[in-house]
Write an enzyme that holds these catalytic residues in place. Structure first.
Site, PDB file in Angstrom:
ATOM      1  N   LYS A  40       0.384  -1.107  -0.018  1.00  0.00           N
ATOM      2  CA  LYS A  40       0.088  -0.003  -0.027  1.00  0.00           C
ATOM      3  C   LYS A  40       0.680   1.542   0.026  1.00  0.00           C
ATOM      4  O   LYS A  40       0.968   2.017  -0.252  1.00  0.00           O
ATOM      5  CB  LYS A  40      -0.988  -0.374   1.407  1.00  0.00           C
ATOM      6  CG  LYS A  40      -2.131  -0.449   0.940  1.00  0.00           C
ATOM      7  CD  LYS A  40      -3.329  -1.123   2.181  1.00  0.00           C
ATOM      8  CE  LYS A  40      -2.297  -0.906   3.975  1.00  0.00           C
ATOM      9  NZ  LYS A  40      -1.615  -2.715   4.050  1.00  0.00           N
ATOM     10  N   THR A  41       1.443   1.616   0.946  1.00  0.00           N
ATOM     11  CA  THR A  41       2.861   2.342   0.962  1.00  0.00           C
ATOM     12  C   THR A  41       3.232   2.515  -0.092  1.00  0.00           C
ATOM     13  O   THR A  41       3.464   3.610  -1.072  1.00  0.00           O
ATOM     14  CB  THR A  41       3.536   2.182   2.056  1.00  0.00           C
ATOM     15  OG1 THR A  41       2.606   1.990   3.236  1.00  0.00           O
ATOM     16  CG2 THR A  41       4.729   3.594   2.688  1.00  0.00           C
ATOM     17  N   ASP A 228      -1.852   7.724   4.184  1.00  0.00           N
ATOM     18  CA  ASP A 228      -1.839   6.424   4.471  1.00  0.00           C
ATOM     19  C   ASP A 228      -2.019   5.984   5.803  1.00  0.00           C
ATOM     20  O   ASP A 228      -1.955   7.074   6.312  1.00  0.00           O
ATOM     21  CB  ASP A 228      -0.098   6.273   4.201  1.00  0.00           C
ATOM     22  CG  ASP A 228       0.903   5.039   4.859  1.00  0.00           C
ATOM     23  OD1 ASP A 228      -0.108   3.598   4.824  1.00  0.00           O
ATOM     24  OD2 ASP A 228       1.884   4.355   4.220  1.00  0.00           O
ATOM     25  N   GLU A 229      -2.186   4.582   6.678  1.00  0.00           N
ATOM     26  CA  GLU A 229      -2.421   3.803   7.578  1.00  0.00           C
ATOM     27  C   GLU A 229      -3.875   4.867   7.607  1.00  0.00           C
ATOM     28  O   GLU A 229      -3.915   5.416   8.930  1.00  0.00           O
ATOM     29  CB  GLU A 229      -1.495   4.502   8.430  1.00  0.00           C
ATOM     30  CG  GLU A 229      -0.068   4.156   8.401  1.00  0.00           C
ATOM     31  CD  GLU A 229       0.044   3.013   8.555  1.00  0.00           C
ATOM     32  OE1 GLU A 229      -1.083   1.621   8.912  1.00  0.00           O
ATOM     33  OE2 GLU A 229       1.001   2.080   8.285  1.00  0.00           O
ATOM     34  N   GLN A 263      -5.860  -3.881  11.241  1.00  0.00           N
ATOM     35  CA  GLN A 263      -3.769  -2.767  11.545  1.00  0.00           C
ATOM     36  C   GLN A 263      -5.072  -0.915  12.466  1.00  0.00           C
ATOM     37  O   GLN A 263      -4.036  -0.810  12.444  1.00  0.00           O
ATOM     38  CB  GLN A 263      -3.085  -2.477  10.723  1.00  0.00           C
ATOM     39  CG  GLN A 263      -2.719  -3.704  10.054  1.00  0.00           C
ATOM     40  CD  GLN A 263      -1.345  -3.082   9.460  1.00  0.00           C
ATOM     41  OE1 GLN A 263      -0.418  -2.862   9.633  1.00  0.00           O
ATOM     42  NE2 GLN A 263      -1.779  -3.697   8.091  1.00  0.00           N
ATOM     43  N   ARG A 609       5.440  -7.560  11.045  1.00  0.00           N
ATOM     44  CA  ARG A 609       6.654  -6.829  10.811  1.00  0.00           C
ATOM     45  C   ARG A 609       7.483  -7.854   9.983  1.00  0.00           C
ATOM     46  O   ARG A 609       8.697  -6.823   9.927  1.00  0.00           O
ATOM     47  CB  ARG A 609       6.483  -6.154  12.230  1.00  0.00           C
ATOM     48  CG  ARG A 609       6.147  -4.976  12.551  1.00  0.00           C
ATOM     49  CD  ARG A 609       5.279  -3.935  11.437  1.00  0.00           C
ATOM     50  NE  ARG A 609       3.588  -4.602  11.153  1.00  0.00           N
ATOM     51  CZ  ARG A 609       3.725  -4.101   9.695  1.00  0.00           C
ATOM     52  NH1 ARG A 609       3.886  -3.182   9.261  1.00  0.00           N
ATOM     53  NH2 ARG A 609       2.644  -4.325   9.223  1.00  0.00           N
TER      54      ARG A 609
HETATM   55  P1  ATP Z   1       0.939  -2.110   5.577  1.00  0.00           P
HETATM   56  O1  ATP Z   1       0.169  -2.501   5.683  1.00  0.00           O
HETATM   57  O2  ATP Z   1       2.657  -2.868   7.327  1.00  0.00           O
HETATM   58  O3  ATP Z   1       2.023  -1.030   5.675  1.00  0.00           O
HETATM   59  P2  ATP Z   1       1.617  -1.614   3.338  1.00  0.00           P
HETATM   60  O4  ATP Z   1       0.781  -2.346   2.330  1.00  0.00           O
HETATM   61  O5  ATP Z   1       2.708  -0.744   2.761  1.00  0.00           O
HETATM   62  O6  ATP Z   1       2.618  -2.706   4.729  1.00  0.00           O
HETATM   63  P3  ATP Z   1       4.977  -1.737   1.888  1.00  0.00           P
HETATM   64  O7  ATP Z   1       5.614  -1.339   2.922  1.00  0.00           O
HETATM   65  O8  ATP Z   1       4.260  -1.112   0.696  1.00  0.00           O
HETATM   66  O9  ATP Z   1       3.118  -2.288   2.409  1.00  0.00           O
HETATM   67  O10 ATP Z   1       5.126  -2.768   1.270  1.00  0.00           O
HETATM   68  C1  ATP Z   1       5.802  -4.017   2.106  1.00  0.00           C
HETATM   69  C2  ATP Z   1       7.361  -4.749   1.664  1.00  0.00           C
HETATM   70  O11 ATP Z   1       6.994  -5.309   0.165  1.00  0.00           O
HETATM   71  C3  ATP Z   1       8.375  -3.413   0.860  1.00  0.00           C
HETATM   72  O12 ATP Z   1       9.573  -3.875   1.382  1.00  0.00           O
HETATM   73  C4  ATP Z   1       7.920  -3.671  -0.878  1.00  0.00           C
HETATM   74  O13 ATP Z   1       9.152  -2.675  -1.356  1.00  0.00           O
HETATM   75  C5  ATP Z   1       7.200  -4.305  -1.307  1.00  0.00           C
HETATM   76  N1  ATP Z   1       6.549  -4.422  -2.193  1.00  0.00           N
HETATM   77  C6  ATP Z   1       5.096  -3.586  -2.191  1.00  0.00           C
HETATM   78  N2  ATP Z   1       5.350  -3.668  -3.683  1.00  0.00           N
HETATM   79  C7  ATP Z   1       5.848  -5.066  -4.633  1.00  0.00           C
HETATM   80  C8  ATP Z   1       6.067  -5.290  -6.149  1.00  0.00           C
HETATM   81  N3  ATP Z   1       4.987  -4.926  -6.417  1.00  0.00           N
HETATM   82  N4  ATP Z   1       7.088  -6.082  -5.775  1.00  0.00           N
HETATM   83  C9  ATP Z   1       8.253  -6.433  -5.377  1.00  0.00           C
HETATM   84  N5  ATP Z   1       7.759  -6.292  -4.095  1.00  0.00           N
HETATM   85  C10 ATP Z   1       7.273  -4.819  -3.665  1.00  0.00           C
HETATM   86 MG    MG Z   2       2.531   0.601   4.804  1.00  0.00          MG
END
Ligand code: ATP
Ligand code: MG
Length: 762
Positions: A40-41, A228-229, A263, A609
């Site tokens: 997402k981030t 975000d969040e 979350q 995490r």
């Molecule tokens: P959270 O809910 O914990 O905030 P998130 O959904 O925001 O998680 P991110 O932190 O954006 O997730 O991504 C998690 C990990 O996966 C990061 O290391 C990011 O670089 C990697 N990632 C995200 N999308 C891809 C992709 N399409 N290909 C490869 N790696 C990815």
């Molecule tokens: Mg995130």
């Protein structure tokens, strides 16, 4: 990804189809609802790059809300890496607070302030509230400022001015005077040209509502809004966002919020998951995008997290999958007690470091901040660099420093700094005036501050009341000094905290933080129990405080689960998974079933995490307020899927005894069978586990007064020279006795001091 055209810009490369949709659907509202680690981030960052690269907006025309200032810096950093200097100078990327503060500086006069207003910290706020309560003729002891402060926070989180406080709630404080005091407080803040954190948003909301021209200006400016969040926004934050972006209110409607209902962990700060549902109403054409591929964790970690969270009822529900190879199962480890937990984690981390893992890739995530102490102590003794993120290190916390100041004065009667710190803490009528007298006397006579104080009580320079209370304090210090050598160190600290009135003052102070402060003091008492004398303990503390020289990259991270949101680490240790500690009994007492679900979301945040390995630990025994109590494995452990976890125990001889206490069942026999409460812990709970001396419900970490417990009634069935059995150390012979502590020469483990409730006549 085979079909990605060659001219795909770098920030979109590697994104999956729904991520790319979230990053490139720039017009209209987009809501991304997806589980942890689904990118997402990352998609949100790509979206920022997309906006800037296509020149859809200038950097100053984008509002992007992150969870911490650190996350904002990280986002800027990644953007610069993606698109170069075009990403520089983004004034409205930050937290709700930092962005609102920037806006309010421009319109301060509309809130009755000047643009150079100060933002008060918690201490200032409390002092001010206290004065207001007293001036209103209300008994501050009965209606403490902390309590009023949490009411006001809640009202502000909901966007309510004093006139908008619901009638019933105003009654919650000082027999119906809550709203009136809130009103006085706001007036006072204006006179001081100051505001508190809650005001930053509240003032902006009220300005927007009263001044359409101002609102219009900001609506025109922000071509894009990103959040975000999103699951943790509260009502005020949500109102502020809709004012700026909702087309029905004049906004441009280009808003993208990303979040995960599983979350949501800040309901205590007024966050409302309901905002997720409201979004689709305020932005009726919102495109809802779901991401299901997780890029962070191994399948075992994901399955473990998914099983735990599946026990929550109030959730939108979602699936997660990953292409990451299997990796290792989630580790669940039973240890004997807190010190062993710290030892074990220390050893495992050292092993990882030897294997070439970087310290920055390792984290210890705790439920309550006092839990870091045991790890800090251990890591110091083995020379393992660590840092505490989002909070003070244990020995730096205000109440711990106060307690240490007392101890320093006992050890070192001349310690003027320590004396200055505690002379009027807790308040004993030795305010600025009395302190100035003491200081003047010290200067005139060349004596140190404590000695000058001693000399001064023998004169009549101070008024009768301050003189008496100074004499009391000095007499206390002398008494404690005499007792210091003959007492167990933990008990000594307990005595000082009680007799000085420190504990009592904290207990009266019913504020949101006082319970946590009491926990920290109890933890300090516990920390001292292993030391033979005060000097060696204080020396140990200064060593712990010294350990802050290496740079952040080379350190293991310790933080609370709350602070860990959005972050990731290769190796995550999650200690203290025991009933009472996690889920937190205090949270359950305050909020019942809803709290249990929030605790479970915290468990989900914690497990997710981890990129490569999650290690969940629970101890069979915890020392609570000087008393050993047997701990019951967290119910969340019983919700883990057996095929995805590896159960280990470092309890050797102890394991069998402990299991006997659990009715001859493997404590994990119920792990993964069915949901919720496994019979294992229920039975353990009913029987009070190992320690018969304290038949205890799992109310482990409640804020209770520290009871003087060391030196309880001694048992008479363990005579000197008698043979005994100890669950951890095996067979041994009693050598001597000191209260309820025995010195035992164990056949295998050598001489040890143990509490008598831990041994059986053999
Ligand atoms: P959270 O809910 O914990 O905030 P998130 O959904 O925001 O998680 P991110 O932190 O954006 O997730 O991504 C998690 C990990 O996966 C990061 O290391 C990011 O670089 C990697 N990632 C995200 N999308 C891809 C992709 N399409 N290909 C490869 N790696 C990815
Ligand atoms: Mg995130």
């Amino acid at each position: 990804m085979a079909s990605v055209p060659a001219d795909t810009p770098p920030w979109l490369q590697g994104l999956n189809a729904p991520q790319r949709e979230a990053a490139t659907t720039l017009d209209g509202a987009v809501l991304v609802l997806a589980g942890a680690g689904t990118g997402k981030t990352r998609a949100l960052t790509a979206r920022l790059a997309e906006i800037l690269a296509h020149r859809r907006a200038w950097p100053s025309e984008i509002l992007s809300v992150t969870f911490t200032n650190k996350a904002a810096a990280e986002m800027r950093h990644r953007l610069t890496a993606m698109i170069g200097p075009a990403a520089e100078g983004m004034p409205f990327v930050g937290t709700f607070h930092s962005i609102a503060a920037r806006m309010l500086r421009r319109h301060a006069e509309l809130a009755g302030l000047r643009s150079n207003f100060t933002i008060l910290d918690t201490d200032d706020v409390l002092r001010l509230l206290k004065r207001i309560i007293i001036e209103a003729g209300i008994d501050e002891k009965r209606w403490p400022s902390r309590q009023l402060s949490s009411h006001i926070d809640r009202w502000k989180n909901r966007g309510q001015l004093p006139s908008e406080v619901p009638k019933g709630e105003a009654f919650a404080f000082a027999d119906g005077r809550g709203a009136e005091l809130y009103e006085r407080y706001q007036r006072e803040l204006r006179t001081l040209n100051a505001c508190d954190f809650g005001d930053l948003l509240l003032h902006m909301i009220k300005i927007f509502e009263a001044h359409p021209d101002v609102l219009g200006e900001w609506q025109r400016r922000f071509k894009f809004v990103l959040v975000d969040e999103y699951q943790d926004t509260n009502a005020a934050q949500y109102r502020w966002l809709t004012l700026l972006a909702a087309p029905s209110l004049g906004g441009q409607g280009n808003i993208c919020c990303v979040g995960d209902d599983d979350q949501s962990i800040y309901s205590w700060r007024g966050a409302e998951v309901a905002n997720i549902l409201r979004f689709e109403r305020d932005f009726p054409d919102a495109k809802v995008i779901r991401l299901e591929q997780n890029y962070r964790s191994t399948p075992h970690i994901l399955a473990a997290a998914a099983h735990v969270i599946a026990n929550n009822k109030g959730r939108l529900g979602k699936t997660l999958w990953t292409e990451i190879p299997r990796g290792e199962k989630v580790n669940v480890i039973a240890v004997w007690d807190g010190p062993e937990e710290a030892r074990l984690v220390g050893e495992r981390i050292e092993r990882l470091l030897r294997e070439g893992v970087l310290p920055a890739e390792i984290a210890i995530l705790v439920r309550a901040s006092f839990q870091t102490r045991e790890f800090e102590d251990r890591f110091i003794s083995i020379g393992l660099p660590y840092r505490i993120v989002g909070g003070f290190r244990f020995y730096e916390r205000a109440e711990v420093r106060d307690a240490l100041a007392y101890l320093r004065l006992v050890a070192q009667p001349d310690d003027a700094l320590a004396f200055e710190r505690i002379v009027n803490v807790p308040k004993r009528g030795l305010g600025d005036k009395a302190q100035a007298r003491i200081a003047a006397h010290a200067r005139a006579t060349g004596l140190t501050l404590p000695l000058a104080a001693q000399a001064l009580v023998e004169t009549d320079e101070l008024g009768p009341a301050p003189r008496r209370s100074l004499a009391d304090l000095l007499a206390g210090l002398r008494r404690w000094r005499e007792q210091a050598n003959s007492m167990e160190q933990g008990a000594l600290a307990q005595l000082i905290l009680e007799e000085s009135g420190y504990i009592e003052a904290l207990e009266k102070d019913r504020g949101a933080e006082s319970a946590g402060r009491l926990d920290n003091l109890a933890e300090l008492v516990r920390a001292m129990e292993g030391f033979t004398d005060l000097t060696s303990f204080l020396e140990h503390v200064s060593l712990v405080m010294e350990n802050d020289r290496t740079d952040a990259e080379a350190k293991v991270t310790m933080m609370t689960l709350h602070a860990a949101k959005g972050l990731e680490f290769d190796h995550v240790f999650l200690p203290g998974w025991e009933e009472g500690l996690f889920p937190s009994q205090r949270a359950l007492d305050e909020n019942g079933a809803a709290a249990l679900e929030e605790e479970r979301r915290l468990a989900y945040v914690g497990i997710t995490r981890a990129r490569r390995r999650a290690t969940l630990i629970h101890a069979a025994n915890r020392r609570v307020y000087g008393q050993w109590t047997s701990a019951i494995p967290s119910r969340f452990l019983s919700e883990l899927p057996p095929e995805h976890i590896d159960v280990e125990s470092t309890l050797s001889g102890g394991a069998s005894l402990w299991r006997a206490a659990l009715d001859e069942r493997d404590p994990f026999a119920d792990i993964g069978r069915g949901t919720g409460r496994g019979p294992g812990w229920e039975r353990a709970s009913a029987r009070g586990g190992l320690d018969r001396s304290t038949a205890r419900k799992p109310q482990v970490i409640n804020a209770r007064p520290i009871q003087s417990t060391v030196g309880g009634a001694a048992r008479d069935d363990l005579p000197l020279g008698g043979r005994v059995f100890h669950a951890k150390f095996g067979m041994g012979t009693v050598k001597s006795r000191d209260g309820n502590k025995l010195e035992i020469e164990f056949d295998q483990a050598g001489a040890k001091m143990v509490l008598d409730s831990f041994v059986e006549p053999a």
